[in-house]
Write a protein that holds these residues in place. Sequence first.
Motif, PDB file in Angstrom:
ATOM      1  N   MET A   1       0.836  -1.194   0.000  1.00  0.00           N
ATOM      2  CA  MET A   1       0.000   0.000   0.000  1.00  0.00           C
ATOM      3  C   MET A   1       0.873   1.247   0.000  1.00  0.00           C
ATOM      4  O   MET A   1       1.875   1.320   0.711  1.00  0.00           O
ATOM      5  N   VAL A   2       0.496   2.219  -0.795  1.00  0.00           N
ATOM      6  CA  VAL A   2       1.249   3.465  -0.860  1.00  0.00           C
ATOM      7  C   VAL A   2       1.199   4.171   0.491  1.00  0.00           C
ATOM      8  O   VAL A   2       0.145   4.281   1.119  1.00  0.00           O
ATOM      9  N   GLY A   3       2.370   4.637   0.940  1.00  0.00           N
ATOM     10  CA  GLY A   3       2.456   5.326   2.211  1.00  0.00           C
ATOM     11  C   GLY A   3       2.743   4.429   3.394  1.00  0.00           C
ATOM     12  O   GLY A   3       2.845   4.912   4.527  1.00  0.00           O
ATOM     13  N   SER A   4       2.884   3.133   3.152  1.00  0.00           N
ATOM     14  CA  SER A   4       3.140   2.201   4.252  1.00  0.00           C
ATOM     15  C   SER A   4       4.615   1.816   4.296  1.00  0.00           C
ATOM     16  O   SER A   4       5.384   2.099   3.378  1.00  0.00           O
ATOM     17  N   SER A   5       4.987   1.179   5.385  1.00  0.00           N
ATOM     18  CA  SER A   5       6.352   0.694   5.568  1.00  0.00           C
ATOM     19  C   SER A   5       6.339  -0.823   5.610  1.00  0.00           C
ATOM     20  O   SER A   5       5.344  -1.436   6.013  1.00  0.00           O
ATOM     21  N   ALA A   6       7.441  -1.430   5.196  1.00  0.00           N
ATOM     22  CA  ALA A   6       7.500  -2.890   5.129  1.00  0.00           C
ATOM     23  C   ALA A   6       8.859  -3.379   5.598  1.00  0.00           C
ATOM     24  O   ALA A   6       9.891  -2.772   5.294  1.00  0.00           O
ATOM     25  N   MET A   7       8.837  -4.472   6.340  1.00  0.00           N
ATOM     26  CA  MET A   7      10.063  -5.181   6.693  1.00  0.00           C
ATOM     27  C   MET A   7      10.213  -6.341   5.719  1.00  0.00           C
ATOM     28  O   MET A   7       9.314  -7.174   5.593  1.00  0.00           O
ATOM     29  N   VAL A   8      11.334  -6.373   5.006  1.00  0.00           N
ATOM     30  CA  VAL A   8      11.553  -7.366   3.955  1.00  0.00           C
ATOM     31  C   VAL A   8      12.811  -8.163   4.287  1.00  0.00           C
ATOM     32  O   VAL A   8      13.864  -7.582   4.586  1.00  0.00           O
ATOM     33  N   SER A  25       6.564   4.671  -1.233  1.00  0.00           N
ATOM     34  CA  SER A  25       6.110   6.040  -1.493  1.00  0.00           C
ATOM     35  C   SER A  25       5.137   6.124  -2.659  1.00  0.00           C
ATOM     36  O   SER A  25       4.292   7.015  -2.707  1.00  0.00           O
ATOM     37  N   ASN A  26       5.252   5.213  -3.629  1.00  0.00           N
ATOM     38  CA  ASN A  26       4.297   5.149  -4.733  1.00  0.00           C
ATOM     39  C   ASN A  26       4.325   3.744  -5.317  1.00  0.00           C
ATOM     40  O   ASN A  26       4.979   2.853  -4.775  1.00  0.00           O
ATOM     41  N   GLY A  31       9.880   4.083  -6.409  1.00  0.00           N
ATOM     42  CA  GLY A  31       9.234   4.636  -5.229  1.00  0.00           C
ATOM     43  C   GLY A  31       9.323   3.748  -4.005  1.00  0.00           C
ATOM     44  O   GLY A  31       8.882   4.137  -2.923  1.00  0.00           O
ATOM     45  N   VAL A  32       9.889   2.539  -4.163  1.00  0.00           N
ATOM     46  CA  VAL A  32      10.094   1.634  -3.028  1.00  0.00           C
ATOM     47  C   VAL A  32      11.508   1.877  -2.505  1.00  0.00           C
ATOM     48  O   VAL A  32      12.492   1.428  -3.086  1.00  0.00           O
ATOM     49  N   LYS A  33      11.622   2.595  -1.414  1.00  0.00           N
ATOM     50  CA  LYS A  33      12.913   3.102  -0.941  1.00  0.00           C
ATOM     51  C   LYS A  33      13.448   2.243   0.202  1.00  0.00           C
ATOM     52  O   LYS A  33      12.770   2.034   1.212  1.00  0.00           O
ATOM     53  N   VAL A  34      14.680   1.760   0.017  1.00  0.00           N
ATOM     54  CA  VAL A  34      15.314   0.906   1.010  1.00  0.00           C
ATOM     55  C   VAL A  34      15.858   1.741   2.166  1.00  0.00           C
ATOM     56  O   VAL A  34      16.238   2.909   1.994  1.00  0.00           O
ATOM     57  N   ASP A  35      15.880   1.127   3.349  1.00  0.00           N
ATOM     58  CA  ASP A  35      16.375   1.758   4.580  1.00  0.00           C
ATOM     59  C   ASP A  35      15.604   3.023   4.933  1.00  0.00           C
ATOM     60  O   ASP A  35      16.137   3.941   5.564  1.00  0.00           O
ATOM     61  N   GLU A  36      14.365   3.084   4.487  1.00  0.00           N
ATOM     62  CA  GLU A  36      13.479   4.169   4.879  1.00  0.00           C
ATOM     63  C   GLU A  36      12.174   3.554   5.370  1.00  0.00           C
ATOM     64  O   GLU A  36      11.887   2.391   5.115  1.00  0.00           O
ATOM     65  N   GLY A  37      11.399   4.329   6.066  1.00  0.00           N
ATOM     66  CA  GLY A  37      10.135   3.819   6.572  1.00  0.00           C
ATOM     67  C   GLY A  37       9.771   4.477   7.884  1.00  0.00           C
ATOM     68  O   GLY A  37      10.572   5.189   8.496  1.00  0.00           O
TER      69      GLY A  37
END
Length: 291
Positions: A1-8, A25-26, A31-37
């Motif tokens: 989901m846009v705007g959410s954070s994920a642990m991968v 982020s999108n 738009g999937v940014k690593v080490d951010e969240g």
Amino acid sequence: MVGSSAMVGWIDNQGRAYIKQYYLSNQTSSGVKVDEGKLLTTDVPSAAVLYGDNIYLVFQVKFPLHIARQSVILAFSKISPNKFHLAEHDDKTTLSFDFSSGDSVSTYYPYQLKRNHGAFAIFGWGVLVPLGAIAARYLRHKDPLWYYLHVLVQFLGYIIGFAGVVSGIALYNRTYSNFTTHRSLGISVLALGSLQVIAFFLHPNKDSQVRKCWNQYHHWLGRICIFLAAINIVLGIELSDTNISWKVIYGAIISVMIISTTFLEVMMCTKLPKEGTCNGGLQMPTHHPNS
């Protein structure tokens, strides 16, 4: 989901374990940014552990406020990240986690809703709407039967097709599937179908000077709608990753319609050469009762 954070977490080809936080982020890969969240992790080290055929992710997060229950999306991909760039997930599910008791309730994928969406779309846009157009073209010698069949079948197809769109929206709200092309085509088909319904109520009298323009508008809009609907149905079947029976059924429907239409077109051109019905391709009737 846009705007959410994920642990991968994943295990690479050399057996090295990784666990990273990503920010979505999108809906694009960039738009999937690593080490951010926005997940606040604690000082407890996170880990990804492979045990047999299963991979386990271990991490601890803290929340600024007390949370009794939280919905969590679980997703997996068969492809490991390349330079920390994630591949699109292959499947996902959701669960509701109770932090007070440690219990979780799985929310299963809405397979019945997906089947309803496909069935409504195929029967409405893929069967009834084309049949209504066929009735208008090849049964016009049965006046006014062709007109009433055309209107009845088209309206019924539009209503059932509309139900397919509604169930598709409900399915998207449940699964958040990122099928942009399929969704855009579905909206386009619904818009074209709605314009056809509006055109029916606003059709000019057959003696009107704008009647010829209205006929062209009505005919070509209908053809485009049927064409886009067929493409979108095929695309939807491919995206659904369903069993072969759906492909066989719709393939049989398309084959029967193409063969039948070709036969009827040849018969009409052979029997009615003087009326010019074969000129200009699929020219549909330009009159109907009481107009």
